[in-house]
Every structure is written in structure tokens, then in C-alpha cells.
Write a protein that holds these residues in place. Structure first.
Motif, PDB file in Angstrom:
ATOM      1  N   PHE A 312       0.835  -1.351   0.054  1.00  0.00           N
ATOM      2  CA  PHE A 312      -0.062   0.064  -0.282  1.00  0.00           C
ATOM      3  C   PHE A 312       0.912   1.333  -0.031  1.00  0.00           C
ATOM      4  N   ARG A 313       2.004   1.082   0.837  1.00  0.00           N
ATOM      5  CA  ARG A 313       2.816   2.471   0.971  1.00  0.00           C
ATOM      6  C   ARG A 313       3.514   2.624  -0.571  1.00  0.00           C
ATOM      7  N   ALA A 314       3.895   1.368  -1.222  1.00  0.00           N
ATOM      8  CA  ALA A 314       4.618   1.631  -2.504  1.00  0.00           C
ATOM      9  C   ALA A 314       3.492   2.182  -3.560  1.00  0.00           C
ATOM     10  N   LEU A 315       2.308   1.707  -3.338  1.00  0.00           N
ATOM     11  CA  LEU A 315       1.409   2.400  -4.439  1.00  0.00           C
ATOM     12  C   LEU A 315       1.163   3.847  -4.069  1.00  0.00           C
ATOM     13  N   MET A 316       1.011   4.246  -2.915  1.00  0.00           N
ATOM     14  CA  MET A 316       0.891   5.758  -2.601  1.00  0.00           C
ATOM     15  C   MET A 316       1.990   6.465  -2.918  1.00  0.00           C
ATOM     16  N   GLU A 317       3.069   5.893  -3.104  1.00  0.00           N
ATOM     17  CA  GLU A 317       4.443   6.911  -3.558  1.00  0.00           C
ATOM     18  C   GLU A 317       4.265   7.078  -4.908  1.00  0.00           C
ATOM     19  N   ARG A 318       3.251   6.559  -5.722  1.00  0.00           N
ATOM     20  CA  ARG A 318       2.994   7.005  -7.063  1.00  0.00           C
ATOM     21  C   ARG A 318       2.611   8.557  -6.960  1.00  0.00           C
TER      22      ARG A 318
END
Length: 326
Positions: A312-318
Motif C-alpha cells: 500500500f505504501r509503495a502504491l501511495m508513493e506514486r
């Protein structure tokens, strides 16, 4: 054919073709509630279509964007085909991969200037798949007009239909002799010392599984070239494995077959970091150089990856909400 108000039962009950068909299926399968399933499908079909059709439109738009990327580079592609047929093909594939990288993972590269014009050995952490290396290869082909020779596991060469692709992109079996030869001929060479074991059995803690491998260090010393460390942030959040299950680890260790299910392909943010070169030093031993390289890759992980990794965090880094400060 049974029409509306016709019957298909002994009781002569009027019914539609669909109802008649369901009635027959109920009799054959003894599933009394089949008509209710059909009713639910009919009820929710507009909702399903509402979600599926926009997705198809988005896919078409992505294809259009990639085509535009290719069209934008038409001059470079023409020149590449004039110089060498396969060079032109590599440029086309690189453009497709570069477009995919930008769209799907918001891909970025930092430290591209650390890749020299001459020979060098790139050493990188192996994610569940080497998708980040594909992206980097595409970037280097486009921006530096160079390609990597890369060492792959033996099972890759047994995949049906892969021979042409492996030949065009100079994929090697990995003997020290052919690796040294490639470097002495002025090429770039890439190796992931962790290999398949690291790809399948490392985890969200990004543990380096290099064992006692130091053959890559001997190659760099024999060829007298620098080693360039590389790591891609969130690479293990994009595609994950079930390698944590003991059964799959036992199968791999016994049969040496990479039979581990993968899942994901999430559109997480991927950033590749290319570290400072480790220069050739004739006085350093292979063991010392291997340890120095491992520390360099670990340093990139420590600096650029939040542990444990989180999808989820990696997705939000977009959206730069959870962007790691360098």
C-alpha cells in the motif's frame, strides 16, 4: 426452439427459453437454486459492465500512448535499423518497455551517469522478477545507446521460444570465461549474485541471499573493470512470491526447479538507484571485493527502502505521499 408462452414440461407451464433451459439444468444437475444464480448475474450485469468497459478504454489508451512513444522516436529507430537490424529491433522493444515502465510503475532512474562509456560490471539485488532490470535496460538503450550483457539462470535457456530473445539481448549462461570476454570487448555486464534463490526466497525485508558467491568479483578483477552496485526501491512490492512456504523451498533445494507461485504485478512506484562505482584495485582479493560489493548494495537498500516493504505504501508513493527522503 421454445418461445415465450410455450411449455417444456408435462404440466404445460408457460415459460421463456431461458427459464426452460434453467428448468432442464435443474433436473439434470439437481441444483435447485440455479435460477437464482442466473437472476443475480442478470441483476448485477450492468454493474460488471460498468467496471469492465472503462478498464478496456484505459487499456486502449495505454496502447495508444506507447504507440505515440514509438512514433516520437521514429528518427532514432530509423537510424538504428540503418546501422544494424537487431539494433533497430532492440530500440523498438526498449521503447515499448520504457513506455510501460513510465505508465505502470512511474519508473525513475537515479545515478545513470555512474554507468561509464566503457566496460563495467553491474551488480544488483534480484526481485521476484527482474522487471526493474528490464526497465533499466530499456533506459540505457534509449539514453546511452548501449546494451547490457546479462547472466541468466540455466532454466531460462530451456524456456520454449526464448532463444531468439536471449540471443538478440546477449544473455549469457554465466561462465567466468565468457563474462570476462564480454567485459574485455568493452561491453557492460550485469549479474545478480543472489540469482533465483534471492528472487524466490528473499522477502519484504530485502535480505541479500548471496551465500558465499564471489565469482562475479573474480570476473571484475580479471577484466580489470569497476563494479557498479544497483538497487530498485519497492521492486519486491510490485511482484511477490509464496517462497516463504516451506514446501516450495524444499522443492527448489531438492530439484533446483523454480516452482514458486508469483502474485501481484501491482503498479507500485519503482525507482532504480545506481551507486558509485567500485574501482578496479589489483591489490584486493575476490572475497574482499565481493564483500565490498555486497555492502554497497546493502547500503543502497538501507538508504532507499523502508523495511519491511509495504504494498500500500509503495502504491501511495506514486503520488509522493510516502516518498522516502534521500
Amino acid at each position: 426452439m421454445v418461445h415465450q408462452n410455450e411449455s417444456c414440461s408435462a404440466e404445460q407451464v408457460p415459460m421463456s427459453f431461458l427459464t426452460c433451459l434453467l428448468y432442464a439444468l435443474e433436473g439434470w444437475t439437481v441444483v435447485e437454486h440455479l435460477n437464482y444464480v442466473a437472476y443475480l448475474l442478470w441483476l448485477f450485469s450492468p454493474l460488471l459492465v460498468a467496471f469492465i468497459l472503462p478498464g478496456l478504454v484505459i487499456i486502449i489508451l495505454y496502447v495508444n500512448i506507447i504507440i505515440l512513444h514509438i512514433y516520437k522516436r521514429r528518427t532514432d529507430l530509423k537510424e538504428a535499423y540503418f546501422n544494424d537490424f537487431w539494433d533497430g529491433a532492440r530500440q523498438v522493444l526498449a521503447t515499448i518497455w520504457h513506455g510501460h515502465a513510465r505508465i505502470w510503475n512511474g519508473y525513475e532512474v537515479y545515478g545513470l551517469e555512474n554507468i561509464p562509456d566503457g566496460p563495467a560490471l553491474l551488480v544488483f539485488y534480484h526481485g521476484a522478477t527482474p522487471i526493474d532490470f528490464f526497465y533499466l535496460t530499456a533506459t540505457v538503450i534509449i539514453k546511452k545507446k548501449r546494451i547490457f550483457h546479462v547472466v541468466a539462470d540455466h532454466f531460462v535457456f530451456s524456456l520454449p521460444g526464448f532463444k531468439l530473445l536471449l540471443d538478440v539481448f546477449d544473455v549469457l549462461h554465466g561462465s567466468q570465461e565468457e563474462c570476462v570476454k564480454a567485459l574485455k570487448n568493452g561491453h557492460l555486464l550485469a549479474i545478480a549474485p543472489g540469482g533465483v534463490r534471492e528472487a524466490l526466497f528473499s522477502n519484504e525485508n530485502y535480505t541479500l541471499l548471496w551465500g558465499n558467491r564471489k565469482g562475479f568479483a573474480r570476473v571484475a578483477i580479471d577484466a580489470k573493470v569497476p563494479i557498479i552496485p544497483m538497487f530498485t526501491q519497492n521492486v519486491r512490492e510490485g511482484i511477490r512470491t509464496l517462497g516463504g512456504l516451506r514446501l516450495f523451498r524444499m522443492i527448489y533445494e531438492y530439484f533446483r526447479l523454480p516452482i514458486v507461485p508469483l502474485y501481484g504485478n501491482f503498479p507500485v512506484k519503482l525507482r532504480t538507484y545506481i551507486g558509485d562505482p567500485i574501482p578496479y584495485d589489483p591489490n584486493v582479493t575476490p572475497a574482499e571485493l565481493a564483500e565490498k560489493t555486497k555492502n554497497a548494495v546493502q547500503s543502497l537498500i538501507d538508504k532507499h527502502q523502508k523495511i519491511p516493504g509495504n504494498v500500500f505504501r509503495a502504491l501511495m508513493e506514486r503520488f509522493d505521499i510516502w516518498k522516502k527522503k534521500d
